[in-house]
Design a protein around this motif. Structure first.
Motif, PDB file in Angstrom:
ATOM      1  N   LEU A 118      37.302 -38.412  48.350  1.00 15.53           N
ATOM      2  CA  LEU A 118      38.722 -37.879  48.730  1.00 15.53           C
ATOM      3  C   LEU A 118      38.968 -38.905  50.034  1.00 15.53           C
ATOM      4  O   LEU A 118      37.988 -39.052  50.911  1.00 15.53           O
ATOM      5  N   ASP A 119      40.005 -38.998  50.311  1.00 13.98           N
ATOM      6  CA  ASP A 119      40.522 -39.578  51.757  1.00 13.98           C
ATOM      7  C   ASP A 119      41.382 -38.735  52.122  1.00 13.98           C
ATOM      8  O   ASP A 119      42.739 -39.016  52.158  1.00 13.98           O
ATOM      9  N   PRO A 120      40.910 -37.860  52.981  1.00 15.59           N
ATOM     10  CA  PRO A 120      41.960 -36.737  53.572  1.00 15.59           C
ATOM     11  C   PRO A 120      42.843 -36.893  54.353  1.00 15.59           C
ATOM     12  O   PRO A 120      42.503 -37.817  55.400  1.00 15.59           O
ATOM     13  N   ALA A 121      44.069 -36.629  54.377  1.00 15.35           N
ATOM     14  CA  ALA A 121      45.071 -36.869  55.277  1.00 15.35           C
ATOM     15  C   ALA A 121      44.829 -36.069  56.627  1.00 15.35           C
ATOM     16  O   ALA A 121      44.824 -36.626  57.821  1.00 15.35           O
ATOM     17  N   SER A 122      43.964 -34.907  56.491  1.00 20.48           N
ATOM     18  CA  SER A 122      43.651 -34.302  57.821  1.00 20.48           C
ATOM     19  C   SER A 122      42.297 -33.309  57.367  1.00 20.48           C
ATOM     20  O   SER A 122      42.269 -33.101  56.099  1.00 20.48           O
ATOM     21  N   GLU A 123      41.452 -32.975  58.504  1.00 23.29           N
ATOM     22  CA  GLU A 123      40.610 -32.295  58.079  1.00 23.29           C
ATOM     23  C   GLU A 123      40.619 -31.045  59.065  1.00 23.29           C
ATOM     24  O   GLU A 123      40.613 -31.507  60.420  1.00 23.29           O
ATOM     25  N   GLU A 124      40.861 -29.676  58.671  1.00 23.94           N
ATOM     26  CA  GLU A 124      41.213 -28.823  59.348  1.00 23.94           C
ATOM     27  C   GLU A 124      40.098 -27.745  59.879  1.00 23.94           C
ATOM     28  O   GLU A 124      39.145 -27.776  59.175  1.00 23.94           O
ATOM     29  N   SER A 125      40.269 -27.062  60.949  1.00 26.17           N
ATOM     30  CA  SER A 125      39.235 -26.250  61.644  1.00 26.17           C
ATOM     31  C   SER A 125      39.025 -24.959  60.698  1.00 26.17           C
ATOM     32  O   SER A 125      37.880 -24.106  61.084  1.00 26.17           O
ATOM     33  N   LYS A 126      39.908 -24.528  59.974  1.00 28.72           N
ATOM     34  CA  LYS A 126      39.698 -23.268  59.232  1.00 28.72           C
ATOM     35  C   LYS A 126      40.759 -23.215  57.931  1.00 28.72           C
ATOM     36  O   LYS A 126      41.825 -23.934  57.996  1.00 28.72           O
ATOM     37  N   VAL A 127      40.278 -22.642  56.984  1.00 28.64           N
ATOM     38  CA  VAL A 127      40.798 -22.548  55.608  1.00 28.64           C
ATOM     39  C   VAL A 127      42.292 -22.255  55.626  1.00 28.64           C
ATOM     40  O   VAL A 127      43.117 -22.976  54.783  1.00 28.64           O
ATOM     41  N   THR A 128      42.657 -21.582  56.560  1.00 24.58           N
ATOM     42  CA  THR A 128      44.073 -21.066  56.401  1.00 24.58           C
ATOM     43  C   THR A 128      44.836 -21.998  57.177  1.00 24.58           C
ATOM     44  O   THR A 128      46.161 -21.974  56.795  1.00 24.58           O
ATOM     45  N   ASP A 129      44.413 -23.060  57.940  1.00 23.10           N
ATOM     46  CA  ASP A 129      45.453 -24.171  58.430  1.00 23.10           C
ATOM     47  C   ASP A 129      45.501 -25.071  57.096  1.00 23.10           C
ATOM     48  O   ASP A 129      46.812 -25.595  56.907  1.00 23.10           O
ATOM     49  N   VAL A 130      44.585 -25.112  56.198  1.00 23.23           N
ATOM     50  CA  VAL A 130      44.728 -25.976  55.093  1.00 23.23           C
ATOM     51  C   VAL A 130      45.753 -25.327  54.284  1.00 23.23           C
ATOM     52  O   VAL A 130      46.853 -26.008  53.562  1.00 23.23           O
ATOM     53  N   LEU A 131      45.849 -24.256  54.035  1.00 24.19           N
ATOM     54  CA  LEU A 131      46.655 -23.233  53.205  1.00 24.19           C
ATOM     55  C   LEU A 131      48.088 -23.370  53.648  1.00 24.19           C
ATOM     56  O   LEU A 131      49.208 -23.802  53.203  1.00 24.19           O
TER      57      LEU A 131
END
Length: 252
Positions: free
Chosen positions: A161-174
């Motif tokens: 994967l080449d993610p657009a962003s990596e978040e500090s918690k799963v709820t931010d991804v959601l």
């Protein structure tokens, strides 16, 4: 000169009031505040358990703090005033092993799934589709349990994967997926369940092979040890397990 006498009862009352206010574990009118730090993926479950716990313990107020497990572990290492820690993986619990009381207890499990915007407009069918260059894919940062799980899952499935962003918690991804800021993301099954119609879940091959164990423990220097133990028993007991199951968590 006429002197005004202050009744002895008033003096005693003020003294007792001053003593009571210095108690670090006490809230208003003798209420004990129990400070619980928990992984962000536990938000819905623990908010519900807080209500039932406080109903059974009228003299206890549960103060919940949610964040990525790695952030919470760092706060504990730095001396944060916390009574109970519930992590989304055992690695972050291990980081604070010197500060916990006894052996942490695994109380739930969780796995990952792909989520997309409602209707799945990009027609994503599995992990392999997330490699497409024109997709905005978000994941958790590697140091966060959901990020470590995502790395392990994609490694096992030979997906890069080449993610657009990596978040500090799963709820931010959601949130990024549900608001249309991203086309897809990897979150826990429980987060996809809580989101309801705000996202669409895509069957994720191999996810059942990467399981996160959730441990819970009281901190050794807790000023509310009795209440911390009661909270842990509430989470690991029949009522707590039923709430966690209803939210999509697996059994420990």
């Amino acid at each position: 000169m006429k002197r005004t006498l202050v009744p002895a009862v008033a003096i005693i009352g003020l003294a007792l009031s001053a003593c009571g206010s210095s108690d670090p574990g006490s809230g208003e009118e003798g209420t004990t505040t129990l400070k619980v730090a928990a992984a962000a993926s536990l938000t819905d479950s623990f908010e519900e358990l807080k209500k039932s716990f406080e109903a059974e313990h009228e003299d206890v107020e549960v103060e919940l703090q949610f964040a990525g497990s790695s952030d919470l572990a760092t706060q504990i290492e730095n001396g944060a005033d916390i009574d109970v820690f519930a992590s989304a993986d055992e690695d972050n619990m291990d980081k604070v092993s010197d500060t916990v009381d006894g052996t942490p207890k695994v109380f739930a499990t969780n796995t990952l799934t792909i989520v997309t915007e409602p209707g799945n407009p990009q027609k994503i069918t599995g992990l392999g589709d997330l490699e497409q260059k024109d997709l905005q894919v978000v994941v958790c940062a590697p140091q966060v349990p959901c990020g470590a799980a995502a790395e392990e899952l994609t490694r096992q499935q030979k997906v890069t994967l080449d993610p657009a962003s990596e978040e500090s918690k799963v709820t931010d991804v959601l949130t990024k997926v549900s608001t249309g800021e991203a086309d897809a993301g990897l979150v826990y099954v429980t987060d996809a369940t809580s989101a309801g119609d705000d996202v669409e879940t895509v069957q994720t091959e191999g996810a059942d092979e990467v399981v996160n164990d959730y441990p819970i423990a009281a901190l050794a220097d807790s000023s509310s040890a009795e209440e911390a133990d009661a909270w842990i028993k509430h989470v690991t007991g029949a009522e707590g397990q039923k709430v966690l199951e209803d939210k999509g968590f697996g059994a420990p």
